[in-house]
Design an enzyme around this catalytic site. Sequence first.
Site, PDB file in Angstrom:
ATOM      1  N   GLY A  38      15.948   4.916   1.229  1.00 57.71           N
ATOM      2  CA  GLY A  38      15.606   5.500   2.187  1.00 57.71           C
ATOM      3  C   GLY A  38      16.610   6.751   2.665  1.00 57.71           C
ATOM      4  N   GLU A  66      -0.351   3.934  -5.328  1.00 58.25           N
ATOM      5  CA  GLU A  66      -0.581   4.337  -6.723  1.00 58.25           C
ATOM      6  C   GLU A  66      -1.101   5.945  -7.089  1.00 58.25           C
ATOM      7  OE1 GLU A  66       0.307   0.553  -6.773  1.00 58.25           O
ATOM      8  OE2 GLU A  66      -1.347   1.374  -5.784  1.00 58.25           O
ATOM      9  N   ASP A  83       6.789   6.745  -2.739  1.00 61.14           N
ATOM     10  CA  ASP A  83       5.811   6.642  -3.809  1.00 61.14           C
ATOM     11  C   ASP A  83       6.104   8.195  -4.632  1.00 61.14           C
ATOM     12  OD1 ASP A  83       4.783   4.634  -2.971  1.00 61.14           O
ATOM     13  OD2 ASP A  83       3.454   5.664  -1.526  1.00 61.14           O
ATOM     14  N   GLY A 126       4.851   7.239   2.338  1.00 58.81           N
ATOM     15  CA  GLY A 126       4.525   7.950   1.066  1.00 58.81           C
ATOM     16  C   GLY A 126       5.801   8.537   0.507  1.00 58.81           C
ATOM     17  N   TYR A 153      -4.705  -2.081   8.881  1.00 52.71           N
ATOM     18  CA  TYR A 153      -5.548  -1.723   7.665  1.00 52.71           C
ATOM     19  C   TYR A 153      -6.936  -2.692   7.694  1.00 52.71           C
ATOM     20  CZ  TYR A 153      -1.257  -0.587   5.255  1.00 52.71           C
ATOM     21  OH  TYR A 153      -0.147   0.201   4.886  1.00 52.71           O
ATOM     22  N   TYR A 154      -7.764  -2.029   7.242  1.00 57.97           N
ATOM     23  CA  TYR A 154      -9.348  -2.588   7.077  1.00 57.97           C
ATOM     24  C   TYR A 154      -9.517  -2.896   5.708  1.00 57.97           C
ATOM     25  CZ  TYR A 154      -9.249  -2.533  12.090  1.00 57.97           C
ATOM     26  OH  TYR A 154      -8.848  -2.710  13.385  1.00 57.97           O
TER      27      TYR A 154
END
Length: 324
Positions: free
Chosen positions: A234, A46, A264, A261, A114-115
Amino acid sequence: MPPPVNRSPAAPDIVGLGEAMVLVQPVGGAPLDACAMASVHVAGAELNLLAAAARAGARAAFCSRVGADPFGRRVLAAATALDVDTDLVATADDFPTGVFFKEVRPDGARRVHYYRAGSAASTMDEGDADRALAATPRLVAVSGLTAALGEGPERAVVRLARQAHARGVAVALDPNLRPGLRPVGETLVGLLPYTAYLVLGRDEAPALFGTDDPAEVFALARAAGVGEVVLKAGADGCFYATDDGPVHLPTAAVRVVDPVGAGDAFAGAYLAARLAGIDTRGAAWLGSQFAAGVVATPGDNEGLPDAARARALVSSAGSAASRR
């Protein structure tokens, strides 16, 4: 018809609800388990969208939660530097800001770690949706990625979409499906009747519509109540909506360093253009230009055009629209 919304002249054009995290990436393509140096960025679907929208001339505001920690402060500073308003970002004392790590494998594939479990943004709920609506935006942007963070964020996404639609505020939905997170396909299908702009990847279309054929996707989406559809494809560019059906627009990218990215950036520029009155073809062209810059650089939003270049691109998109 919903009652008109009284908006301040300073109200944002777009409010995006989601999570931004700190991204750590090895320098020079080294693996994470052996790298000596790494670069640090801020990213999140976002926030990337809002950064592109702001660069395309829209007033953009981010609604989220960050931790009361250095990473949270870094997220706020990065958003501000991208001309994205952060007044709607709450700070949580008891939960950290999420982080993730990205490495480029020898075969060119990207691997992301990811964390984000237990992050401040994962504690969002209906109150965050209400805070976003109180800003009286023209459009709210939500995604399946945010809904997949947990039950609270999912409730926030649903409430924001439904209440925005009821108040005459446009809703933009990007499914942003993440197989590693909670399944939210059924929830997203339920949001289609409230969606003014559906911006989805062609690879995501089968999960929502059972097909990736652009004409079938467009028809099924509109039958479900969606106002407008644009299909990101893409390296194959995109398909945008016209009265005669979808039209293919080839990619504008000439060099690909990091594709993360790009979708987005496309969505943010597309939505900003539509809010500015530019038609679907011009909006899709502008989105493609923004996406091409992002894929040509590492990081999620570093490749956005600078302010002068962005103004020229928006002007070109609008001028082309006015000549048709």
